[in-house]
Design a protein around this motif. Structure first.
Motif, PDB file in Angstrom:
ATOM      1  N   VAL A 186       3.187  15.448   6.497  1.00  0.00           N
ATOM      2  CA  VAL A 186       2.616  14.111   6.612  1.00  0.00           C
ATOM      3  C   VAL A 186       3.457  13.203   5.718  1.00  0.00           C
ATOM      4  CG1 VAL A 186       0.589  12.695   6.082  1.00  0.00           C
ATOM      5  CG2 VAL A 186       0.301  14.989   7.045  1.00  0.00           C
ATOM      6  N   GLY A 187       3.840  12.058   6.250  1.00  0.00           N
ATOM      7  CA  GLY A 187       4.745  11.199   5.498  1.00  0.00           C
ATOM      8  C   GLY A 187       4.052  10.344   4.454  1.00  0.00           C
ATOM      9  N   ASN A 188       4.856   9.864   3.515  1.00  0.00           N
ATOM     10  CA  ASN A 188       4.416   8.850   2.557  1.00  0.00           C
ATOM     11  C   ASN A 188       4.885   7.490   3.072  1.00  0.00           C
ATOM     12  OD1 ASN A 188       3.299  10.537   0.521  1.00  0.00           O
ATOM     13  ND2 ASN A 188       5.354  10.947  -0.308  1.00  0.00           N
ATOM     14  N   GLY A 189       3.958   6.694   3.535  1.00  0.00           N
ATOM     15  CA  GLY A 189       4.312   5.342   3.962  1.00  0.00           C
ATOM     16  C   GLY A 189       4.216   4.371   2.794  1.00  0.00           C
ATOM     17  N   GLN A 230      -1.463  14.406  -1.466  1.00  0.00           N
ATOM     18  CA  GLN A 230      -1.080  13.006  -1.195  1.00  0.00           C
ATOM     19  C   GLN A 230      -2.169  12.028  -1.630  1.00  0.00           C
ATOM     20  OE1 GLN A 230      -0.732  11.658   2.950  1.00  0.00           O
ATOM     21  NE2 GLN A 230       1.257  10.777   2.461  1.00  0.00           N
ATOM     22  N   GLU A 285       0.896  -1.176   0.000  1.00  0.00           N
ATOM     23  CA  GLU A 285       0.000   0.000   0.000  1.00  0.00           C
ATOM     24  C   GLU A 285       0.925   1.214   0.000  1.00  0.00           C
ATOM     25  OE1 GLU A 285      -2.582  -0.079   3.476  1.00  0.00           O
ATOM     26  OE2 GLU A 285      -2.503   2.099   3.587  1.00  0.00           O
ATOM     27  N   GLU A 310       1.963   5.319  -0.595  1.00  0.00           N
ATOM     28  CA  GLU A 310       1.537   6.715  -0.630  1.00  0.00           C
ATOM     29  C   GLU A 310       2.542   7.548  -1.424  1.00  0.00           C
ATOM     30  OE1 GLU A 310      -0.891   6.775   3.593  1.00  0.00           O
ATOM     31  OE2 GLU A 310       1.233   7.259   3.607  1.00  0.00           O
ATOM     32  N   ARG A 349      -3.721   2.164  13.625  1.00  0.00           N
ATOM     33  CA  ARG A 349      -2.843   2.659  12.560  1.00  0.00           C
ATOM     34  C   ARG A 349      -1.585   3.341  13.093  1.00  0.00           C
ATOM     35  NH1 ARG A 349      -7.869   2.857   9.906  1.00  0.00           N
ATOM     36  NH2 ARG A 349      -7.782   2.113   7.747  1.00  0.00           N
ATOM     37  N   GLU A 364      -5.357  11.047   0.107  1.00  0.00           N
ATOM     38  CA  GLU A 364      -4.921  10.810   1.487  1.00  0.00           C
ATOM     39  C   GLU A 364      -4.919  12.108   2.295  1.00  0.00           C
ATOM     40  OE1 GLU A 364      -3.870   9.444   4.082  1.00  0.00           O
ATOM     41  OE2 GLU A 364      -3.853   7.294   3.751  1.00  0.00           O
ATOM     42  N   GLU A 368      -2.906   7.552  -2.375  1.00  0.00           N
ATOM     43  CA  GLU A 368      -2.463   6.209  -1.980  1.00  0.00           C
ATOM     44  C   GLU A 368      -2.945   5.215  -3.024  1.00  0.00           C
ATOM     45  OE1 GLU A 368      -3.283   4.883   2.154  1.00  0.00           O
ATOM     46  OE2 GLU A 368      -4.423   3.279   1.173  1.00  0.00           O
ATOM     47  N   ARG A 390       4.140  -1.356   9.080  1.00  0.00           N
ATOM     48  CA  ARG A 390       3.946   0.058   8.741  1.00  0.00           C
ATOM     49  C   ARG A 390       5.233   0.885   8.805  1.00  0.00           C
ATOM     50  NH1 ARG A 390      -1.350   1.888   8.682  1.00  0.00           N
ATOM     51  NH2 ARG A 390      -0.744   3.953   9.402  1.00  0.00           N
ATOM     52  N   HIS A 424       3.168   0.678   3.173  1.00  0.00           N
ATOM     53  CA  HIS A 424       2.789  -0.335   4.161  1.00  0.00           C
ATOM     54  C   HIS A 424       2.753  -1.702   3.495  1.00  0.00           C
ATOM     55  CE1 HIS A 424       0.459   3.215   6.162  1.00  0.00           C
ATOM     56  NE2 HIS A 424       1.768   3.351   6.265  1.00  0.00           N
ATOM     57  N   ARG A 461       9.396  11.101   9.310  1.00  0.00           N
ATOM     58  CA  ARG A 461       8.054  10.503   9.169  1.00  0.00           C
ATOM     59  C   ARG A 461       7.651   9.715  10.409  1.00  0.00           C
ATOM     60  NH1 ARG A 461       7.166   5.016   7.204  1.00  0.00           N
ATOM     61  NH2 ARG A 461       4.942   4.726   7.528  1.00  0.00           N
ATOM     62  N   ARG A 481       1.145  11.550  13.175  1.00  0.00           N
ATOM     63  CA  ARG A 481       1.015  11.592  11.722  1.00  0.00           C
ATOM     64  C   ARG A 481       0.681  10.223  11.145  1.00  0.00           C
ATOM     65  NH1 ARG A 481       6.658  14.683  10.878  1.00  0.00           N
ATOM     66  NH2 ARG A 481       5.812  15.937  12.534  1.00  0.00           N
ATOM     67  N   TRP A 482       0.016   9.418  11.935  1.00  0.00           N
ATOM     68  CA  TRP A 482      -0.471   8.112  11.480  1.00  0.00           C
ATOM     69  C   TRP A 482       0.672   7.194  11.084  1.00  0.00           C
ATOM     70  CZ3 TRP A 482      -5.628   7.395  12.188  1.00  0.00           C
ATOM     71  CH2 TRP A 482      -6.411   8.539  12.271  1.00  0.00           C
ATOM     72  N   ALA A 483       1.842   7.524  11.537  1.00  0.00           N
ATOM     73  CA  ALA A 483       2.997   6.678  11.253  1.00  0.00           C
ATOM     74  C   ALA A 483       3.428   6.034  12.572  1.00  0.00           C
ATOM     75  CB  ALA A 483       4.121   7.508  10.657  1.00  0.00           C
TER      76      ALA A 483
HETATM   77  N1  GLU Z   1       0.765   8.559   5.948  1.00  0.00           N
HETATM   78  C1  GLU Z   1       0.864   7.583   6.998  1.00  0.00           C
HETATM   79  C2  GLU Z   1       2.298   7.033   7.039  1.00  0.00           C
HETATM   80  O1  GLU Z   1       3.204   7.774   6.912  1.00  0.00           O
HETATM   81  C3  GLU Z   1      -0.145   6.463   6.876  1.00  0.00           C
HETATM   82  C4  GLU Z   1      -1.581   6.794   6.730  1.00  0.00           C
HETATM   83  C5  GLU Z   1      -2.416   5.530   6.585  1.00  0.00           C
HETATM   84  O2  GLU Z   1      -2.751   4.901   7.586  1.00  0.00           O
HETATM   85  O3  GLU Z   1      -2.640   5.093   5.450  1.00  0.00           O
HETATM   86  O4  GLU Z   1       2.530   5.859   7.207  1.00  0.00           O
END
Ligand code: GLU
Ligand code: MG
Length: 423
Positions: free
Chosen positions: A223-226, A177, A125, A127, A300, A172, A179, A326, A228, A282, A287-289
């Motif tokens: 906000v980072g680009n993960g 952003q 997955e 981003e 998450r 996103e 995904e 993640r 996953h 990140r 930041r959901w990371a």
């Molecule tokens: N942007 C978040 C990250 O850096 C993740 C957001 C998500 O749960 O998809 O991992």
């Protein structure tokens, strides 16, 4: 004049860039056996281009052989088609070369099947930030989908042409952003497809006059680009081997060992899966990371998330069951990241590692706070050295330590810009 088609064979290398060489497509049959020649030092090309350090100098020769089954071919409204392959780096005699990232993953997958009778079933997955968004639409809005214009639909069409099945494309949380997720695949194909997704996203953006930026984070407080990695295991009958609703975490015994291996080795794996200086901007709170070495159900913020299951049909729930890693981003080669995960999980199976009970209070260790710290954890892991083999392990550490040195003295904003320029 009929244009002549050109194909490319590459490897998502130690820097996570897809680098290789191109050749006339008409020569494909011969290239599938003889490949293209590379200097061993090619693998030491840095994230930013130049070779900072290499133990090989200008000497030697290895071959990059296209893997026929990885062929990607996508045509666009204008411009030449994209035709590319993932390849394996071998010696002139055709034996696997120790420095090959795809070989590293294949070794782990083969050992998993040989020793535990299991195959990895995984999906990436990813981003990215698309530079062609008009204005600053709010996150997750229909307007954010609208204002990226034709990028998403061009990308999805290109993926389908390449035989890759999209699962989702969505706006996103971060500015610009998006995904993109594809359906899971067995074994090395999942990593090959992750490379194809990145390259087709770049291709789709380029055809529209823009960029798809996969850098881990574009500004230090953004906000980072993960990237996953969702994974599960299949047994010899291709049945899901990871779920067991009667056991803690819903994990079978083998599933628990595998996940415990990934968790136990997570600080060292971080150097492979979050492998840039910017990756650590990140991995911060809010930041959901992820920020900790932890496993949690449906959270998450966790390093490893047990994903939710939908519906009450037991067979369907077993098929859906997966765990999401993640701590990765797109500065990592999908082959190295998935390979590290497989080797760590297999180590958990070998040693019958276990997980704390769900809900057990434990103070989770923080993830490494910088690339240097993560590299120190990796370097201190004799297990990881064994998975990589001495050659690849030392090459990786040398390359990444040189990358840290190359950025010394720059502030965080400039470091983010440098990565955004190249990923
Ligand atoms: N942007 C978040 C990250 O850096 C993740 C957001 C998500 O749960 O998809 O991992
Ligand atoms: Mg996301």
């Amino acid at each position: 004049m009929e244009p002549e088609r050109i194909a490319f064979v590459g490897v998502s290398d130690l820097s996570g860039h897809f680098r290789g060489k191109s050749f006339p497509l008409a020569d494909l049959a011969q290239r599938l056996t003889h490949g293209v020649g590379l200097a061993p030092s090619n693998i030491m090309m840095s994230a930013f281009g130049p070779i900072h350090e290499t133990p090989y100098g200008t000497a030697g020769e290895v071959l990059l052989i296209p893997a026929a089954e990885t062929r990607v071919e996508a045509t666009f409204d204008e411009g030449p088609p994209e035709i590319f392959f993932c390849g394996d780096i071998v010696t002139l005699e055709g034996a696997p070369w120790g420095g090959c990232p795809r070989g590293f993953l294949k070794r782990g997958l083969e050992a998993l099947e040989r020793e535990a009778g299991l195959r990895l079933y995984s999906a990436f997955e990813q981003e990215l930030v698309y530079t062609g968004v008009v204005g600053t639409p709010l996150p997750y809005t229909l307007d954010a989908l609208r204002r990226q214009g034709r990028f998403g639909e061009t990308l999805l069409a290109a993926l389908r042409q390449a035989g890759i099945t999209p699962d989702s494309f969505l706006a996103e949380y971060g500015p610009g952003q998006y995904e993109v997720t594809v359906k899971p695949a067995i074994g090395v194909a999942a990593a090959d497809q992750a490379v194809a997704v990145r390259e087709l996203a770049r291709a789709a953006a380029y055809r529209l006059g823009h960029r798809a930026i996969f850098a881990p984070i574009l500004t230090p407080d953004g906000v980072g680009n993960g990237t996953h990695i969702h994974f599960s295991l299949l047994d010899a009958e291709s049945a899901p081997a990871m779920p067991d609703p009667a056991r803690p975490h819903g994990l079978s015994r083998l599933g628990e060992h595998f996940v415990a291996g990934v968790l136990q080795h997570m600080p060292a794996l971080t150097a492979v899966t979050a492998p840039s200086v910017a990756s650590y901007y990140r991995l911060q709170p809010n930041r959901w990371a992820p920020t900790e070495v932890n496993l949690a159900a449906v959270d998450r913020g966790a390093g490893l998330r047990i994903c939710p299951l939908i519906g009450d049909d037991e067979a369907s729930r077993r098929r859906q069951f997966n765990v999401e890693y993640r701590v990765a981003d797109a500065a990592a080669s999908p082959h190295l990241a998935l390979g590290a995960l497989v080797h760590a999980g297999l180590d958990g199976i070998r040693r019958e590692m276990t997980l704390p009970d769900p809900g057990a209070s434990s103070d989770a260790e923080p993830l490494p706070a910088s690339l240097t710290e993560a590299l120190d954890r990796l370097a201190a892991s004799p297990d990881a050295r064994g998975w990589f083999g001495d050659g690849l392990f030392d090459l990786y550490l040398q390359l990444k330590r040189a990358e840290v040195r190359a950025l010394e003295g720059l502030d965080a904003a400039e470091i983010c810009r440098r990565y955004a320029d190249v990923y």
